[in-house]
Write an enzyme that holds these catalytic residues in place. Structure first.
Site, PDB file in Angstrom:
ATOM      1  N   SER A 126       0.974  -1.271  -0.040  1.00 25.93           N
ATOM      2  CA  SER A 126       0.024   0.046  -0.044  1.00 25.93           C
ATOM      3  C   SER A 126       0.711   1.083   0.126  1.00 25.93           C
ATOM      4  CB  SER A 126      -0.950   0.108   1.116  1.00 25.93           C
ATOM      5  OG  SER A 126      -1.358   1.135   1.315  1.00 25.93           O
ATOM      6  N   TYR A 151      -1.768  -1.033  10.975  1.00 24.09           N
ATOM      7  CA  TYR A 151      -1.949  -1.375   9.438  1.00 24.09           C
ATOM      8  C   TYR A 151      -1.111  -1.328   8.727  1.00 24.09           C
ATOM      9  CZ  TYR A 151      -3.750  -1.321   4.675  1.00 24.09           C
ATOM     10  OH  TYR A 151      -3.716  -1.517   3.354  1.00 24.09           O
ATOM     11  N   LYS A 155       2.244  -3.666   6.560  1.00 22.73           N
ATOM     12  CA  LYS A 155       2.502  -3.574   5.136  1.00 22.73           C
ATOM     13  C   LYS A 155       4.225  -3.507   5.153  1.00 22.73           C
ATOM     14  CE  LYS A 155      -1.563  -4.419   3.623  1.00 22.73           C
ATOM     15  NZ  LYS A 155      -1.604  -5.700   2.990  1.00 22.73           N
TER      16      LYS A 155
HETATM   17  C1  WQD Z   1      -9.856   9.163   1.466  1.00 21.44           C
HETATM   18  C2  WQD Z   1     -10.134  10.573   1.674  1.00 21.44           C
HETATM   19  C3  WQD Z   1     -10.224  11.079   4.207  1.00 21.44           C
HETATM   20  C4  WQD Z   1     -14.089   9.067   4.422  1.00 21.44           C
HETATM   21  C5  WQD Z   1      -6.979   4.035   3.227  1.00 21.44           C
HETATM   22  C6  WQD Z   1      -5.785   3.390   3.630  1.00 21.44           C
HETATM   23  C7  WQD Z   1      -5.251   2.524   2.288  1.00 21.44           C
HETATM   24  C8  WQD Z   1      -6.478   1.910   1.706  1.00 21.44           C
HETATM   25  C9  WQD Z   1      -7.372   2.851   1.273  1.00 21.44           C
HETATM   26  C10 WQD Z   1      -6.668  -0.634   2.411  1.00 21.44           C
HETATM   27  C11 WQD Z   1      -9.096  11.040   2.908  1.00 21.44           C
HETATM   28  C12 WQD Z   1     -11.849  11.306   3.139  1.00 21.44           C
HETATM   29  C13 WQD Z   1     -12.972   9.420   3.820  1.00 21.44           C
HETATM   30  C14 WQD Z   1     -15.338   9.918   4.826  1.00 21.44           C
HETATM   31  C15 WQD Z   1     -13.868  11.750   4.148  1.00 21.44           C
HETATM   32  N1  WQD Z   1      -6.805   0.820   2.615  1.00 21.44           N
HETATM   33  N2  WQD Z   1     -12.889  10.661   3.755  1.00 21.44           N
HETATM   34  N3  WQD Z   1     -14.957  11.247   4.825  1.00 21.44           N
HETATM   35  O1  WQD Z   1      -7.295   6.907   4.001  1.00 21.44           O
HETATM   36  O2  WQD Z   1      -6.672   7.360   1.767  1.00 21.44           O
HETATM   37  O3  WQD Z   1      -6.716   5.126   2.598  1.00 21.44           O
HETATM   38  O4  WQD Z   1      -7.868   3.345   2.511  1.00 21.44           O
HETATM   39  O5  WQD Z   1      -5.787  -0.873   1.597  1.00 21.44           O
HETATM   40  O6  WQD Z   1      -4.162   1.747   2.844  1.00 21.44           O
HETATM   41  O7  WQD Z   1      -4.780   3.890   4.385  1.00 21.44           O
HETATM   42  O8  WQD Z   1      -8.893   6.388   2.016  1.00 21.44           O
HETATM   43  O9  WQD Z   1     -11.207   6.479   1.520  1.00 21.44           O
HETATM   44  O10 WQD Z   1     -10.630   6.292   3.849  1.00 21.44           O
HETATM   45  O11 WQD Z   1      -9.976   8.407   2.563  1.00 21.44           O
HETATM   46  O12 WQD Z   1     -13.656  13.056   3.902  1.00 21.44           O
HETATM   47  O13 WQD Z   1     -16.270   9.635   5.262  1.00 21.44           O
HETATM   48  O14 WQD Z   1     -11.322  10.797   1.855  1.00 21.44           O
HETATM   49  O15 WQD Z   1     -10.192  12.097   5.058  1.00 21.44           O
HETATM   50  O16 WQD Z   1      -8.801  12.607   2.678  1.00 21.44           O
HETATM   51  P1  WQD Z   1      -7.340   6.626   2.769  1.00 21.44           P
HETATM   52  P2  WQD Z   1     -10.293   6.781   2.355  1.00 21.44           P
END
Ligand code: WQD
Length: 341
Positions: A126, A151, A155
């Site tokens: 990741s 997590y 990785k």
């Molecule tokens: C993306 C953006 C949030 C939810 C994580 C893991 C990564 C992979 C993908 C497993 C961020 C914003 C999110 C919400 C929001 N996981 N957001 N409101 O955190 O980049 O990655 O998930 O493989 O390893 O780290 O993804 O989709 O959670 O967030 O504003 O209800 O959307 O703050 O900026 P992230 P995400």
């Protein structure tokens, strides 16, 4: 055609990869413990490709079960390893669950692979390993920073374990694919992301809000130093990501790899902010999304998007779908599962 083991093959990325492997003529055997997936995905995969993958319900934490599996399937020519827990927040609350489930299982699979004639291993890594990278877009030689969560740490540790195995066993070939943000669903909307409970990730929360399952999306912060104040990520269509695994596996099967351990960033190379994603979703779905600006979420990096030159030029893979395409497929999937629920 070669027989490939896909661990976690009934999960979101795993199931899409099984479909692409079968499309390329590979024989697939899936191991899944159904902790974050359901067995009906097997039928859904079969309805897409017409071929039912072999499936063994098995928890990779049970070392003896892993041993007997590899004794039974000693003709495996490649392993794509997805099986792991992946909720960042949960890992902070329960780190030992993550070290047991993500590290022990990796060790047991690698131990059994030492006995295989040809050991080709594709690891689900990741972009989390980079933390907040200093330079955008992120290249594979960007420094791996201290993980923001257990997590992310699993990785990083996973990659180090694989490198150590590759260092002492020249017949063992590994590729780590560092995913950016996988979203969307297969065009037939028969497989897709099925988060259990309240979605942690942005896109499933958007589609569940649009379909009326969730009241309102909270945008976690709009005061970041970006073009519109919201965080930037590299959202890649899950089918493009799945295809990258097939290309990486084929690279090892035909021995095109230049070393027996390689890493590739798998993204689109394009950064999109949360508000960009919302705008794109409203355009492709025709739905006005109910959202509000909320506080920042702990652990979020400001921006992360991939430099894809190495994947494009060395691996020979390039993402094909746009953000609009990916979000349209996510919306179609959400509508489809709700229709049948
Ligand atoms: C993306 C953006 C949030 C939810 C994580 C893991 C990564 C992979 C993908 C497993 C961020 C914003 C999110 C919400 C929001 N996981 N957001 N409101 O955190 O980049 O990655 O998930 O493989 O390893 O780290 O993804 O989709 O959670 O967030 O504003 O209800 O959307 O703050 O900026 P992230 P995400």
């Amino acid at each position: 055609m070669a027989k490939i083991l896909v661990t976690g093959g009934l999960g979101f990325i795993g199931s899409h990869t099984v479909v692409e492997l079968q499309n390329e003529g590979f024989e697939v055997v899936i191991i899944d413990n159904l902790s974050n997936s359901s067995e009906d995905v097997l039928d859904r995969i079969t309805s897409i490709t017409g071929i039912k993958p072999l499936f063994e319900k098995l928890d990779l934490k049970e070392k003896s079960k892993v041993q007997s599996f590899f004794e039974k399937h000693s003709d495996i020519q490649g392993v794509i390893h997805f099986a792991a827990s992946k909720a960042v927040g949960e890992s902070v609350e329960n780190p030992l669950l993550y070290y047991e489930n993500n590290i022990n299982t990796l060790v047991y699979v690698l131990q059994e692979m030492q006995q295989l004639e040809t050991a080709n291993f594709i690891f689900s890594s990741s972009c989390t390993v980079y933390g907040q990278a200093d330079v955008m877009p992120i290249t594979e030689d960007a420094p791996v920073k201290k993980a923001e969560s257990p997590y992310g740490n699993t990785k990083q540790i996973g990659e180090e374990i694989i490198q150590d195995v590759c260092n002492i066993n020249s017949d063992f070939n590994g590729i780590a694919l560092r995913y950016f943000n996988p979203i969307g669903a297969h065009e037939g909307a028969k497989i897709g992301e099925l988060p259990i409970g309240v979605p942690q990730n942005l896109v499933p929360f958007i589609t569940q809000t649009a379909i009326g399952l969730r009241e309102q999306l909270s945008v976690f912060g709009d005061d970041y130093p970006t073009h519109d104040g919201t965080c930037i990520r590299d959202y890649i269509h899950v089918v493009d990501l799945a295809k990258a695994h097939v290309v990486a596996l084929q690279r090892l099967l035909v021995k095109k790899n230049t070393s027996n351990y390689e890493t590739f960033n798998i993204g689109t190379g394009k950064g999109s902010s949360v508000l960009d994603v919302i705008k794109s979703f409203q355009k492709v779905s025709g739905q006005k999304l109910n959202y509000k600006i909320a506080d920042r979420r702990a652990g979020d990096v400001i921006e992360a998007y991939a430099n894809t030159e190495k994947a494009n030029n060395i691996l020979g893979w390039k993402s094909q779908s746009s953000l609009d395409d990916a979000l349209a497929s996510a919306w179609k999937w959400e509508q489809n599962i709700r229709k049948n629920s």
